[in-house]
Design an enzyme around this catalytic site. Structure first.
Site, mmCIF file in Angstrom:
data_model
loop_
_atom_site.group_PDB
_atom_site.id
_atom_site.type_symbol
_atom_site.label_atom_id
_atom_site.label_comp_id
_atom_site.label_asym_id
_atom_site.label_seq_id
_atom_site.Cartn_x
_atom_site.Cartn_y
_atom_site.Cartn_z
ATOM 1 N N LYS A 95 0.809 -0.937 -0.171
ATOM 2 C CA LYS A 95 0.064 0.086 0.068
ATOM 3 C C LYS A 95 1.019 1.287 0.038
ATOM 4 O O LYS A 95 1.867 1.348 0.319
ATOM 5 C CB LYS A 95 -0.826 -0.086 1.085
ATOM 6 C CG LYS A 95 -0.077 -0.129 2.578
ATOM 7 C CD LYS A 95 -1.153 -0.507 3.769
ATOM 8 C CE LYS A 95 -0.619 -0.577 5.026
ATOM 9 N NZ LYS A 95 -1.164 -1.294 5.981
ATOM 10 N N TYR B 158 13.601 30.222 8.250
ATOM 11 C CA TYR B 158 12.197 30.934 8.925
ATOM 12 C C TYR B 158 12.472 31.113 10.562
ATOM 13 O O TYR B 158 12.719 29.873 11.015
ATOM 14 C CB TYR B 158 11.104 29.966 8.704
ATOM 15 C CG TYR B 158 10.714 30.196 7.212
ATOM 16 C CD1 TYR B 158 10.199 31.649 6.686
ATOM 17 C CD2 TYR B 158 10.736 29.294 6.239
ATOM 18 C CE1 TYR B 158 9.877 31.575 5.371
ATOM 19 C CE2 TYR B 158 10.176 29.498 4.771
ATOM 20 C CZ TYR B 158 9.722 30.666 4.429
ATOM 21 O OH TYR B 158 9.401 30.573 3.217
#
Ligand SMILES: *Cc1c(COP(=O)(O)O)cnc(C)c1O
Length: 368
Positions: free
Chosen positions: A36, A260
């Site tokens: 998956k 940042y």
């Protein structure tokens, strides 16, 4: 996809992991790798041919993943964990035509599989999922017997398997898992050629009595351990390393800051490299100021915050660093500080989440 980010996937590591898993289970037990989410982010495009040769079947989450395997030419057993309940009729119908085994975990799932069987004139093979304690998908164990009867009486549906999933198999304390196992066994026997399965990687390693006729390994196929608690008991080989290239190198004076929030300050004149990967590519933002990448075999600490598409690393102590130079974001050496498992620890998550997030924006290449 960014072609300057490359996930190198080692075929020999995959072969090794499958061989180790085979060694843990009986000869007659089927090995059904869970693929998956694009093979937990490792890339179905490169892994399909390798796994198709080694596996006895595949397990996926969604109907579209199941159909994708058929489109790749896979003719064997495919189990889909989720229901096609919300999918369009053409997908529901195609599942039946393609002989894909669907999970039935409710009366509505059964009804939608039956309707598709009726529309196509085919028979839908289904596995019944029992909730034995995980509290997620599955029919409550006390309703299992009724559900088995209902399924057997439903035209167009063939019950070929019964399964459950463990919540705590990756912990040392197996009390809850043993309890789940006990409950699972109360829904037997069902008779006919119905198979039973329950084991994920952790149960394959730790609980041979859960192997039954088939096992569903996921994370170990790709070479990681299911949890810290089961760490290092078995030698799986991580199959992925992730490489990028430096897109800039520059000198910064002592006292300057970066990223940042300016959360990092250089305490000496430094040389920094800019790496074109960020949280948009699945590199966790909470690795900011914590993780390292490796350049020329040496550690380069991540400085300041990880941005969406880039981050800054300190290369002051690394000789011969140039624009275009190779940066190892993830190492396939489990002992390396930038191994999947070590990054998972630093990011306070599990290796599954690290690999699933990282896979999507990069090119996957099969090596040795
Ligand atoms: C994902 C999944 C697995 C595989 O689990 P691992 O811990 O990766 O081995 C097995 N069974 C089900 C139902 C799953 O959803």
């Amino acid at each position: 996809m960014k072609n300057y980010l490359t996930a190198l996937i080692s075929e020999s590591a995959i072969r090794h992991n499958i061989a180790v898993l085979r060694g843990l289970i009986g000869h007659d037990v089927k090995l059904c790798p869970v693929v998956k989410d694009d093979c937990y982010g490792h890339g179905m495009d490169v892994l399909y041919p390798v796994l198709a040769e080694l596996a006895d079947g595949f397990a996926v989450a969604s109907p579209t993943e199941a159909l994708d395997l058929r489109h790749r030419g896979y003719e064997g057993f495919i189990l889909c964990f989720l229901s096609a309940y919300f999918d369009d009729y053409d997908i529901q119908d195609e599942l039946v035509r393609q002989g894909i085994t669907q999970t039935v975990m409710s009366k509505s799932a059964l009804a939608s599989a039956q309707a598709a069987a009726e529309r196509t004139g085919g028979t839908a093979p289904v596995h019944l999922k029992i909730d034995t304690g995980m509290g997620r998908l599955g029919v409550p164990a006390r309703q299992a017997a009724d559900m088995v009867t209902t399924i057997k009486e439903t035209p167009g549906i063939k019950l070929t398997g019964i399964y459950t999933h463990f919540a705590t198999a990756d912990e040392v304390d197996k009390t809850a898992t043993v309890e789940q196992l006990k409950i699972f066994k109360t829904v037997w026997p069902v008779g006919g050629d119905v198979i039973h399965h329950a084991a994920n990687t952790a149960a394959i390693i730790d609980l041979p009595e859960t192997h039954f006729e088939m096992v569903r390994p996921g994370i170990a196929v790709y070479g990681c351990h299911p949890s810290e608690q089961l760490h290092n008991r078995i030698e799986f080989k991580p199959c992925m390393s992730v490489m990028a290239k430096l897109i800039a190198v520059k000198h910064v004076p002592k006292g300057s800051r970066c990223g940042y929030g300016l959360t990092h300050e250089y305490d000496r004149d430094s040389r920094v490299g800019i790496v074109p990967i960020g949280y948009g590519d699945g590199y966790f933002r909470n690795l900011s100021n914590k993780a390292v990448v490796r350049i020329n075999g040496m550690d380069a600490p991540v400085c300041g915050r990880v941005s969406m598409d880039q981050m800054t690393v300190d290369v002051t102590d690394i000789p011969d660093v140039q624009v275009g130079g190779e940066v190892e974001i993830i190492s396939s050496d489990p002992a390396a500080p930038n191994s999947v498992e070590n990054l998972a620890r630093l990011a306070d998550t599990i290796s599954y989440e690290i690999t699933c997030h990282l896979g999507h924006n990069m090119q996957h290449v099969l090596v040795d």
